[in-house]
Scaffold this motif. Structure first.
Motif: not given
Length: 271
Positions: A66-67, A73-80, A122-126
């Motif tokens: 996450m540079p 906890p905001d999921e929108a911040s994880w998408q990119q 955030a990283v679980a799907p990856c």
């Protein structure tokens, strides 16, 4: 160069792919590593050509998850960040890279536990994607001065986070050599470890980065190498040499000299 030593791109900050190819031709490693901006920006065919020309094995890829962002906890911040890491996992699979190691994202205003929970989600799907692709996804320890980029600042905390997230570990001697109970932590970490990073530190150096060529400083490298080998580590040792001492000597000469010293230690230890 000893066959278990990797000449990491982190020792050549800001180098282009063409410059890296020239450095590696001079150093003649069997194993190399990349930083993710190069792989995400360069045509994959160009990267593959460099690998084919040198018959290199790609050990690991350094990636800031996450540079410029703090964990939230905001999921929108994880998408990119997720999308970028997912793309990188696909590249890693294509070039047969063994692993990707991460900086997690910054602490922000969260407690460590809250930040760790956000990172795990955030990283679980990856993590699932990487496992399916046969690419190890790792976390490394990094100095507290990188708190804007990362939350794991000791090998113990790195291992705890890796266990929470179901990820592996990168052991960076520079970041953990002063820890209490280090051998026990190494014993616990090695089953999850897919890359070990090696450099040295000279007393009195205060800036970051402030790494030294192995053998020039005070990190008990032979002892630490022996511990990871006795614990069963079978992988590569990635040189990460950055800072004023390296710049003064020259990056290629510093890496060559460091590889020589590290190779001597590995031979003494029967690796």
């Amino acid at each position: 160069m000893h066959p278990r030593i990797s000449a990491g791109q982190t020792s050549f900050p800001d180098a282009s792919l063409a410059q890296l190819a020239a450095y590696w031709r001079e150093l003649q490693p069997q194993r190399i590593s990349f930083v993710s901006p190069t792989l995400l920006a360069e045509p994959l065919t160009a990267v593959q050509q460099v690998l084919q020309d040198g018959a290199y094995k790609v050990e690991t890829i350094t990636h800031v998850f996450m540079p410029g962002q703090q964990l939230s906890p905001d999921e929108a911040s994880w998408q990119q960040p997720r999308a970028r890491l997912s793309q990188l996992i696909g590249i890693a699979k294509t070039i047969n890279a063994r692993s990707i190691y991460l900086l997690t994202g910054g602490h922000g205003a969260l407690s460590w536990e809250q930040a760790a929970e956000a990172f795990c989600s955030a990283v679980a799907p990856c993590a699932a994607q990487a496992k399916a692709a046969g690419v190890s996804l790792l976390i490394e320890p990094a100095s507290v001065l990188h708190a804007d980029l990362h939350i794991a600042h000791s090998l113990r905390d790195t291992l705890a986070l890796a266990e929470m997230a179901g990820l592996g570990v990168c052991i960076d001697f520079f970041a953990c050599w002063t820890e209490a109970g280090l051998r026990d932590t190494i014993d616990r970490a090695v089953p999850r470890c897919d890359i070990v990073q090696v450099s040295d530190y000279v007393y009195g150096d205060r800036s970051l980065p402030s790494r030294a060529v192995p053998g020039d400083g005070v990190i008990p490298l032979q002892r630490l190498l022996e511990w990871v080998l006795i614990a069963g580590y079978k992988g590569a040792f990635d040189l990460e040499l950055i800072g004023p001492r390296i710049d003064r000597e020259g990056r290629v000469p510093a890496v060559a000299r460091g590889a020589g010293k590290l190779g001597e230690l590995l031979q003494v230890l029967g690796a």
